[in-house]
Design a protein around this motif. Structure first.
Motif, PDB file in Angstrom:
ATOM      1  N   UNK A 430      42.501  46.938  41.149  1.00 29.67           N
ATOM      2  CA  UNK A 430      42.096  45.541  41.015  1.00 29.67           C
ATOM      3  C   UNK A 430      42.729  44.914  39.776  1.00 29.67           C
ATOM      4  N   UNK A 431      42.861  45.684  38.707  1.00 36.65           N
ATOM      5  CA  UNK A 431      43.523  45.165  37.512  1.00 36.65           C
ATOM      6  C   UNK A 431      44.988  44.853  37.821  1.00 36.65           C
ATOM      7  N   UNK A 432      45.642  45.763  38.531  1.00 35.70           N
ATOM      8  CA  UNK A 432      47.062  45.565  38.841  1.00 35.70           C
ATOM      9  C   UNK A 432      47.289  44.344  39.741  1.00 35.70           C
ATOM     10  N   UNK A 433      46.274  43.962  40.510  1.00 35.26           N
ATOM     11  CA  UNK A 433      46.417  42.823  41.430  1.00 35.26           C
ATOM     12  C   UNK A 433      45.897  41.527  40.828  1.00 35.26           C
ATOM     13  N   UNK A 434      45.487  41.564  39.583  1.00 32.43           N
ATOM     14  CA  UNK A 434      44.916  40.360  38.977  1.00 32.43           C
ATOM     15  C   UNK A 434      46.001  39.314  38.736  1.00 32.43           C
ATOM     16  N   UNK A 435      45.588  38.049  38.714  1.00 28.19           N
ATOM     17  CA  UNK A 435      46.540  36.958  38.546  1.00 28.19           C
ATOM     18  C   UNK A 435      47.085  36.875  37.125  1.00 28.19           C
ATOM     19  N   UNK A 436      46.317  37.340  36.163  1.00 28.08           N
ATOM     20  CA  UNK A 436      46.718  37.212  34.761  1.00 28.08           C
ATOM     21  C   UNK A 436      47.691  38.322  34.385  1.00 28.08           C
ATOM     22  N   UNK A 440      47.185  42.525  33.767  1.00 29.06           N
ATOM     23  CA  UNK A 440      47.949  43.532  34.522  1.00 29.06           C
ATOM     24  C   UNK A 440      48.704  44.461  33.578  1.00 29.06           C
ATOM     25  N   UNK A 441      49.332  43.897  32.577  1.00 30.85           N
ATOM     26  CA  UNK A 441      50.120  44.725  31.665  1.00 30.85           C
ATOM     27  C   UNK A 441      49.225  45.656  30.857  1.00 30.85           C
ATOM     28  N   UNK A 442      48.065  45.142  30.437  1.00 27.30           N
ATOM     29  CA  UNK A 442      47.115  46.012  29.731  1.00 27.30           C
ATOM     30  C   UNK A 442      46.697  47.158  30.635  1.00 27.30           C
ATOM     31  N   UNK A 443      46.372  46.840  31.887  1.00 22.61           N
ATOM     32  CA  UNK A 443      45.945  47.880  32.812  1.00 22.61           C
ATOM     33  C   UNK A 443      47.010  48.927  33.052  1.00 22.61           C
ATOM     34  N   UNK A 478      57.167  43.836  33.669  1.00 25.23           N
ATOM     35  CA  UNK A 478      56.505  44.860  32.853  1.00 25.23           C
ATOM     36  C   UNK A 478      57.452  45.445  31.818  1.00 25.23           C
ATOM     37  N   UNK A 479      58.735  45.285  32.033  1.00 25.97           N
ATOM     38  CA  UNK A 479      59.716  45.952  31.184  1.00 25.97           C
ATOM     39  C   UNK A 479      60.337  45.002  30.163  1.00 25.97           C
ATOM     40  N   UNK A 480      59.738  43.835  30.007  1.00 23.74           N
ATOM     41  CA  UNK A 480      60.221  42.899  29.002  1.00 23.74           C
ATOM     42  C   UNK A 480      59.951  43.461  27.609  1.00 23.74           C
ATOM     43  N   UNK A 481      60.855  43.181  26.712  1.00 22.92           N
ATOM     44  CA  UNK A 481      60.690  43.658  25.345  1.00 22.92           C
ATOM     45  C   UNK A 481      59.536  42.906  24.691  1.00 22.92           C
ATOM     46  N   UNK A1391      46.994  42.320  23.955  1.00 25.71           N
ATOM     47  CA  UNK A1391      47.079  43.641  24.566  1.00 25.71           C
ATOM     48  C   UNK A1391      45.850  44.484  24.318  1.00 25.71           C
ATOM     49  N   UNK A1392      45.106  44.168  23.265  1.00 29.00           N
ATOM     50  CA  UNK A1392      43.930  44.965  22.951  1.00 29.00           C
ATOM     51  C   UNK A1392      42.680  44.195  23.344  1.00 29.00           C
ATOM     52  N   UNK A1393      41.727  44.933  23.805  1.00 30.12           N
ATOM     53  CA  UNK A1393      40.490  44.277  24.223  1.00 30.12           C
ATOM     54  C   UNK A1393      39.664  43.878  23.012  1.00 30.12           C
ATOM     55  N   UNK A1394      39.479  44.761  22.118  1.00 24.55           N
ATOM     56  CA  UNK A1394      38.687  44.458  20.936  1.00 24.55           C
ATOM     57  C   UNK A1394      38.831  45.591  19.948  1.00 24.55           C
ATOM     58  N   UNK A1395      38.674  45.245  18.679  1.00 25.62           N
ATOM     59  CA  UNK A1395      38.771  46.289  17.681  1.00 25.62           C
ATOM     60  C   UNK A1395      37.467  47.023  17.483  1.00 25.62           C
ATOM     61  N   UNK A1396      36.329  46.452  17.889  1.00 27.29           N
ATOM     62  CA  UNK A1396      35.029  47.071  17.722  1.00 27.29           C
ATOM     63  C   UNK A1396      34.327  47.135  19.075  1.00 27.29           C
TER      64      UNK A1396
END
Length: 1589
Positions: A430-436, A440-443, A478-481, A1391-1396
């Motif tokens: 489901x993450x891979x199919x998300x519009x955002x 997707x890249x985080x997943x 996905x392979x963009x620098x 790219x990160x969800x949260x630090x805490x």
């Protein structure tokens, strides 16, 4: 009305029965009729004596039976009859007949002519049918309301009669129930008949849903009658109807029909029988048949209604949960592309999980385990799972990202087998199919970091990788620098992919490694189209997996065959690198049992000149990899295959010549690395013995096998190609000992003698292939050292034979003679003496040159049929002729003779015609000849005509990008030929064609770079620049050179990723063969600018011609800058932003060559740019720097700068900071106290400016100038402004001002940048763009620019140094304001969800009742399949409200809190746009009733009579507080008008007035808010309780 009269006791029995008899006699049934009868009967029959028993009236029962028999049941049977398939077919035929008449006017006309009566009848039929269609559409809605009312009335009356019969009431003399029950039997049978007539073909019709609803509604209502349920003779046809319904469910793809059948037929039947397991299991098997399951996942869905059926089944049975297929189907539904299917699957899964978790015993299945000692832990895991799966349906990233942290708990539990890994994979899917994209890249990054033990990997994880992950990895983005990632580095995803596959392989056992890697290879190359970037990174990761030896020959062969199909559309560098990686992977994982000939077959599918050419690292890898295979290389499969093939070409396993040649080379190379010299020397002779034996004296054998000869010649030719076609630029790759191929010399001589002897026998067009094989072999032999001298001697004999062929009259033999002559010119001409060359000249002049024009016009060969062979021969002959001309003219320096001059004159005469009739094969040669003849063409005034013809002809080859680029390159060489440049009259035409070429260069890379090189080459000659009058080159500089300086377009995202990947591949050096074998043009656009910048650096300030060129170029720069300036600010890295930056870079390079007049104009231009435009950082930096440099070079212009400063500050305050920066740079490079004093004087007022940025800039500028004054000890200035400086110092050190000032002072532009010391090429083209956060494709290194042209051609004459003396700029970071202005994303936040840890997250309530959205309440469908939502006893009366937004908001609130009924002034408001924008379809789920304000009093009295308490939401003298009032269960809340509230007359009818306590100044709340508060308070008091009412 009748019911009300009965309740009030105003209607006597006789009057009541007369009403019923009247209705029975009329036999007209409507919705209103049914409602009136039902209410009246209910009111009459509900009169109860003290005993509580129903009183059965004999006379009324007789009337009821009569009503059923004569009116109601016949009418229902009539409706059923109208909905039979036969009836529908009759209507459909009439409709088709009417359509045929209307669509064929000719037929209609003929009927008028023949028989007017027929026309009249036909017209009547047509009109009747059309009227019937209209009526039918109108009545559909009425029927849907009528049938439930009618069937409910029938059921109710039958219930009364059955109860009376059961109670022993005497009906024998007057009432006979049997006819009515027989009629019911007839109803069931007719419904069964109608349903059974439905087929899959006619179920697609539009009206089928309506028919099914009508028939199903009748069944549903009749089954509610207990007397029907208790009669076995009724249940038999009902069972038949259920079976028919199940068959329809099985075959129907319509979710609406399926939902109706399940809800209105199957469910009432299940409720009426004690055991329904048989039906439920039938439904479950129907669902199972809808899906085809693989080992771990559903691989095919045949019918999308399966999830709807599961929703229905989940209400009735839990036996499915013991079947693993159930869980697979649910998982398939959770990742279904249809959102509704996903919601249904969530619903079913939630019920299944609730069933499991409510169990008191441990349970286990493959996908769902349950242990009582882990109850809380498992419940928490499933809670997190549902939270994730529901949240991923949202679109907003800020809602999703905090929830993704919950995934870690599921991953940890899966790694310990506490939670089946397949559920984790569902989340990832489901993450891979998300519009955002960020989600997707985080997943993907999270997934690639997973590490599971082997047991978990084998539970579907590996299947997910091969089935789903591979598809996901095909997205190039996905392979963009990543932002901030250094240039020439690999993609982060690409690097992680290596670790991912490596961890899997290390974890798996050998058998599982084999299964996974074979599945992976088959999945990658299953015929899907691959982009170059994803394929490169995927193969790169596979190539770096540890060695396994698990692939067999068949798997690899299939993969390589499919791999070939992926290469054609990819960038040459990417496809070359992919081939190298796949070859590396093959030799790591190919089974050791694979034979050498099979290895050759595999390698042969790769392109030699792009991957495994001898002398490359890939070739060395192949040679070293041969040691692993179990092959005896002294008696290998190649030996055996060669011997078998030479003995008979009819053998089944005949090897392709290229594969055989590769095998021979591999064996020879392997043998060359042995230490035993004796064995090494004789190995080649032994290996090639079958070939040498066959070729020996072959010219003396009259019955030589031609097929075997052709095969052998191909083997020898390819063997020599592989052996001797070695890249020159092999970067030190040292080739081993060549091996002795001299054993083939005698065979080659024999072949040559055979060719010479049999040359006359080649007399058919199809012999072209044979001739080509011979010439190809001779050409390769001429390049091979062991055969070169031999071929030199043989060429003399071949030349004589060629002459004899050219003497023939047979056009085929003449064509073959021309092809042979081309070969001789290519390989023999240059090594021949003067007499032989002259012989070639005369031969070509006498036999060929004059036949070229008619040859190009020929479409057939005289005396031969037009076939594919004749066409090919004609094309090859034409190409060969022009190839000969090209070689002779380009090599005229070797032997310039009168005969060669005659050839040139003859060719020049028909050159325009040849260009005009260009062919793909001869195009390059014709264009090369045009370049060679350019001086004479220009002299003969043919140059312009020829250029135009070349432009038009080359346009025909746009589809062949490489050929088109080559032709355009030759065209630009001719366009900018030295002899054309020196003629000013040609310049206008040159500009015209150049603009077309630049436009073409936008689509085809490399054209602009060649155009730049062609322009600069003649301009690089000092004689050209100095020989022309001043100003002659102005037009070329302004209209050609300047556009080249700004050339280069914003890359599409995909191309940018390609560029970054190619840059990384080239950085890898010899790891990839492409860096040795091929030349990439990925930086072609940059080379165009680099070449022109390199030319600017060659301009000499001491030369007036160069200064004139510089002035003309700067004028062109100003003109182009004005063209790309608009009223709006440029977006960062947009096309106009880049144009401006490039133009200013060129201006800074030319600044030292400008005189004072031009500098003054440039100063005004730069200042106006600062005033008018709000520029991006790179443009602003260069404008400020340019202004400072002009003042530094010309101090007398300082007053002009101050004047522009004052004008700019009045026009746009935002430009003050830029002017202050320029003034600061000027001041910090001077020691003149007057300049310093004036600068401080102009800066000080802005230190107190209202605008924050302006004030900050002024304070920082003043501080920097003050420090400079202190460093040079400018005492007078320090003393003069010391008090002000102290005051300012105090101000800036307070609070946040100190921090802001410090941050600005740490900006490289104020801290370390020096306008003079850093005035270098490096700063202009690399450091400043980098610090301005320009895209990295705008960063040009000094080495790149210097390497664009040879220093011997363009020596550097500029005063500007190339490199900085220090590294302070290279070590600096962009300023914070630059980062903000450039809009640079902060990647860690994305790219990160949260630090805490996240303790609480948003969670939207899921509307579970929409899981079966087809079954809706508005149709009055009884006994719905889903649990009917409990509604409270609250009625909200909003009839006095007149604003749609308020009504819409209240409707939404009513739905959320399950209000019993919502009363509005008009149902028309439901169509209002503002209403719907707030209600969000809530009106579909809440009962809405219309009561107009004029009828409100009567409606309220009715509610009072029904036991409702009327509560007014109004502030009155006697009103109670909402917090103190307790709502009765049956409550009606009346809301007032927005402005007038509740009228006084209505207040008198109400039971109580309640007000909302207030503590503010405003007297009242919005009516929507007030209503919501009342609804919530009622809900809090009642619906939260376990029971109510």
């Amino acid at each position: 009305m009748a019911a009300e009269l009965i309740r009030r006791g105003l209607l006597q029995e006789s009057e009541y029965l007369n009403i019923l008899r009247k209705i029975s006699d009329d036999r007209e049934v409507s919705v209103v009729t049914c409602e009136v009868i039902l209410e009246a009967v209910q009111a009459w029959e509900c009169e109860r004596p003290d005993s509580g028993k129903i009183v059965h009236h004999e006379r009324s029962c007789i009337v009821y039976a009569d009503l059923l028999e004569k009116c109601l049941i016949p009418y229902l049977l009539d409706i059923i009859g109208r909905h039979s398939v036969k009836a529908y077919s009759y209507h459909e035929n009439n409709i088709n007949h009417a359509n045929a008449i209307s669509q064929d006017p000719a037929k209609g006309k003929s009927k008028v002519t023949d028989d007017g009566r027929l026309v009249k009848n036909a017209t009547l039929v047509n009109n009747d049918v059309i009227n019937s269609m209209i009526k039918e559409k109108v009545t559909e809605t009425i029927e849907l309301k009528l049938v439930p009312k009618l069937s409910c009335l029938i059921v109710y009356l039958l219930g009364i009669l059955s109860a009376a019969e059961k109670d022993g009431f005497s009906l024998n003399q007057h009432i006979n129930l049997q006819p009515n029950f027989l009629s019911l039997m007839q109803i069931f049978e007719k419904i069964a008949e109608s349903l059974s007539e439905l087929t899959l073909d006619n179920m697609v019709a539009v009206n089928e849903l309506h028919r099914v609803k009508i028939l199903s509604l009748i069944i549903a209502n009749l089954l509610r009658e207990k007397s029907c349920q208790q009669r076995d003779e009724f249940m038999i046809p009902v069972k038949n109807i259920v079976d028919i319904s199940l068959n329809l469910v099985k075959g129907s793809h319509d979710a609406d029909i399926t939902a109706v059948l399940l809800t209105l037929i199957v469910q009432p039947y299940l409720e009426s029988v004690k055991k329904g397991d048989t039906i439920e299991m039938k439904l479950w098997h129907i669902v199972k048949d809808f899906y085809t399951a693989g080992e771990d996942f559903i691989i095919e869905e045949k019918n999308a209604t399966g999830f709807l059926i599961l929703c229905f089944l989940s209400e009735h049975t839990s036996r499915m949960e013991n079947d693993n297929m159930f869980w697979k189907i649910i998982q398939h539904g959770l990742i279904h592309p249809n959102p509704l299917s996903r919601k249904r699957s969530q619903y079913v899964l939630k019920r299944a999980v609730d069933t499991c978790t409510s169990s008191t015993a441990d349970g286990y299945s493959k996908y769902m385990s349950w242990q009582m000692n882990r109850k809380k832990e498992i419940e928490k895991l499933w809670y997190d799972f549902f939270l994730l799966i529901e949240t991923l349906e949202e679109k907003q990233a800020h809602v999703i990202k905090p929830v993704l942290e919950k995934l870690d708990r599921l991953i940890l539990a899966s790694s310990k087998n506490g939670f089946h890994v397949s559920w984790v994979l569902i989340i990832f899917h489901r993450i891979f199919c998300h519009d955002n994209k960020n989600i997707r890249q985080w997943g993907l990054m999270k997934f690639l970091n997973l590490k599971f033990p082997e047991e978990v990997l084998m539970n579907g994880f590996l299947s997910f990788v091969t089935c789903h992950l591979i598809s996901i990895l095909s997205d190039y983005m996905y392979y963009a620098r990543d932002p901030g990632q250094p240039p020439k580095t690999s993609s982060v995803i690409g690097d992680q992919l290596i670790l991912f596959f490596r961890n899997i392989i290390i974890t798996l056992s050998v058998s599982n490694q084999r299964h996974f890697l074979c599945s992976l290879l088959e999945s990658v190359f299953d015929g899907r189209p691959w982009g170059g970037i994803p394929l490169f990174y995927l193969l790169r990761s596979v190539s770096q997996i540890p060695c396994t030896r698990v692939w067999n020959y068949k798997v690899v062969k299939n993969a390589t065959v499919n791999f070939e199909g992926c290469l054609s559309t990819q960038d040459v560098t990417l496809r070359s690198a992919s081939q190298c990686d796949l070859l590396n992977a093959v030799f790591k994982h190919l089974s050791a049992e694979t034979s050498l000939i099979e290895i050759c077959d595999i390698v042969g599918h790769f392109r030699r000149k792009e991957s495994w050419c001898r002398g490359t690292g890939t070739w060395e890898m192949i040679i070293d990899g041969l040691d692993i295979f179990n092959e005896n290389y002294d008696d290998s499969s190649v030996h055996k295959a060669l011997a078998a093939t030479m003995s008979s070409l009819d053998c089944k396993d005949m090897v392709h010549p290229s594969d055989m040649a590769l095998g021979i080379n591999l064996l020879m190379e392997k043998n060359c690395r042995r230490n035993d010299n004796n064995i090494r020397d004789c190995y080649a002779e032994s290996l090639l013995k079958p070939i040498t034996n066959f070729l020996r004296d072959c010219h003396m054998r009259p019955y030589l096998d031609k097929k075997k000869l052709a095969w052998t010649l191909q083997v020898v030719a390819v063997t020599l190609q592989i052996r001797y076609e070695v890249p020159v630029n092999n970067h030190g790759t040292e080739l081993k000992h060549d091996g002795d191929l001299s054993c083939l010399v005698n065979g080659i001589i024999s072949v040559a003698q055979l060719f010479i002897t049999h040359m006359d026998m080649l007399n058919q067009p199809h012999d072209l292939d044979t001739l080509t094989h011979y010439l190809q072999l001779f050409g390769i032999c001429n390049s091979a050292p062991p055969f070169r001298s031999t071929m030199k001697n043989l060429y003399v004999q071949i030349l004589e034979k060629c002459k004899s062929l050219l003497e023939k009259t047979d056009p085929v033999k003449v064509s073959f003679g021309i092809l042979v002559l081309e070969h001789l010119l290519l390989f023999h001409y240059k090594d021949s003496g003067h007499s032989i060359r002259e012989e070639y000249h005369q031969l070509f002049l006498q036999k060929i040159v004059h036949s070229i024009p008619p040859l190009t016009q020929r479409r057939s060969i005289e005396g031969y049929k037009s076939t594919e062979f004749t066409s090919n021969l004609l094309l090859e002959t034409t190409r060969s002729c022009w190839s000969c001309i090209d070689m002779l003219i380009t090599k005229k320096k070797m032997s310039s003779t009168s005969s060669l001059a005659e050839i040139e004159c003859a060719v020049e005469a028909f050159l325009p015609e040849a260009v005009n009739t260009l062919g793909r094969l001869n195009a390059v040669h014709v264009f090369q000849v045009a370049i060679s003849l350019a001086p004479s063409v220009i002299k003969a005034n043919m140059w312009q005509e020829l250029v135009e013809l070349m432009w038009r002809s080359s346009s025909e080859f746009r589809k062949g990008c490489d050929l088109y680029r080559t032709l355009i390159g030759y065209l630009s060489d001719l366009l900018f030929h030295r002899d054309a440049i020196v003629k000013p009259e040609h310049h206008k035409f040159i500009v015209q064609i150049s603009q077309k070429l630049l436009t073409t260069g936008e689509a085809a890379q490399g054209i602009a770079a060649h155009l730049a090189r062609s322009l600069i080459m003649p301009l690089s000659e000092r004689a050209v620049r100095d020989g022309l009058p001043s100003g002659t080159l102005d037009e070329l500089m302004q209209d050609v050179l300047v556009p080249l300086l700004m050339f280069g377009y914003v890359f599409r995202k995909q191309f940018k990723v390609v560029q970054d990947t190619v840059e990384y591949i080239q950085h890898c050096g010899t790891t990839y063969s492409t860096n040795i074998l091929l030349e990439s043009n990925w930086d072609a656009d940059q080379r165009a600018r680099a070449i022109t910048l390199r030319f600017l650096l060659s301009l000499n300030k001491e030369k007036s011609s160069d200064r004139s060129i510089a002035v003309a170029t700067v004028q062109g720069i100003r003109y182009q800058y004005a063209k790309c300036t608009s009223d709006r600010r440029d977006f960062g890295n947009s096309q106009s932003h880049r144009y401006k930056t490039r133009l200013l870079q060129a201006f800074l390079l030319l600044l030292p060559l400008l005189d004072e007049e031009e500098c003054l104009l440039s100063l005004s231009w730069l200042c106006k740019g600062l005033i008018k435009d709000h520029q991006q950082p790179s443009v602003r930096y260069m404008q400020e720097w340019g202004i400072a440099l002009i003042i530094i070079f010309h101090p007398s212009f300082y007053p002009h700068l101050l004047k522009h400063f004052l004008e700019g500050s009045k026009e746009r305050v935002g430009c003050v900071g830029s002017f202050l920066a320029s003034l600061t740079h000027v001041a910090c490079t001077t020691e003149e106290e007057e300049v310093l004093s004036q600068t401080i004087q102009y800066t000080l007022p802005w230190c107190m400016a209202q605008h924050f940025n302006t004030r900050l800039y002024a304070q920082v500028s003043l501080r920097k100038i003050w420090h400079h004054c202190q460093s040079i000890n400018a005492t007078a200035v320090l003393d003069k402004y010391d008090p002000m400086q102290q005051c300012l110092q105090f101000v800036v050190e307070q609070g946040s001002a100190a921090r802001n000032t410090l941050n600005m002072l740490n900006d490289f532009y104020f801290k370390v940048f020096h306008p003079v010391q850093h005035y270098t090429l490096q700063t202009i083209v690399y450091d400043l763009p980098c610090l301005s956060l320009l895209a990295n494709d705008e960063w040009l290194t000094v080495d790149f620019i210097m390497g664009a042209m040879d220093s011997s051609i363009l020596p550097v004459k500029s005063e500007i140094p190339l490199h900085n003396m220090d590294k302070v700029l290279a070590e600096s970071s962009p300023a914070p304001w630059v980062i903000k202005a450039a809009g640079e994303p902060s990647f860690p936040e994305d790219s990160e969800v949260s630090g805490s840890p996240v303790l609480n997250v948003q969670r939207k309530i899921t509307p579970w009742k929409s899981m079966i959205s087809e079954l809706t309440a508005p149709l009055d469908l009884p006994n719905m399949a889903e649990p009917r939502q409990q509604r409270g006893g609250l009625i909200l009366v909003a009839s006095l409200i007149d604003k749609p937004p308020n009504l819409g908001g209240l409707c939404r609130t009513c739905e959320v809190f399950s209000v019993q009924e919502y009363v509005v002034p008009s149902l028309a408001v439901l169509e209002d746009q503002t209403f719907n924008s707030l209600s969000l379809t809530a009106q579909q789920w809440v009962p809405v009733k219309e009561v107009k304000p004029d009828n409100l009093a009567e409606y309220l009295r009715t509610l009072q009579n029904e036991g409702y308490t009327l509560v007014a939401a109004e502030q009155t003298a006697n009103s109670k507080k909402l917090s103190d009032y307790s709502f009765p269960v049956r409550t009606a809340v009346i809301l007032g008008n927005e402005r007038e509230g509740i009228p006084c007359e209505l207040l008198q009818l109400l039971d109580v007035c309640v007000e909302i306590p207030q503590f503010g100044i405003i007297r009242s709340l919005n009516v929507h808010v007030s209503g919501a508060l009342f609804i919530w308070e009622y809900t809090r008091q009642h619906l939260a309780k376990p029971t109510c009412g």
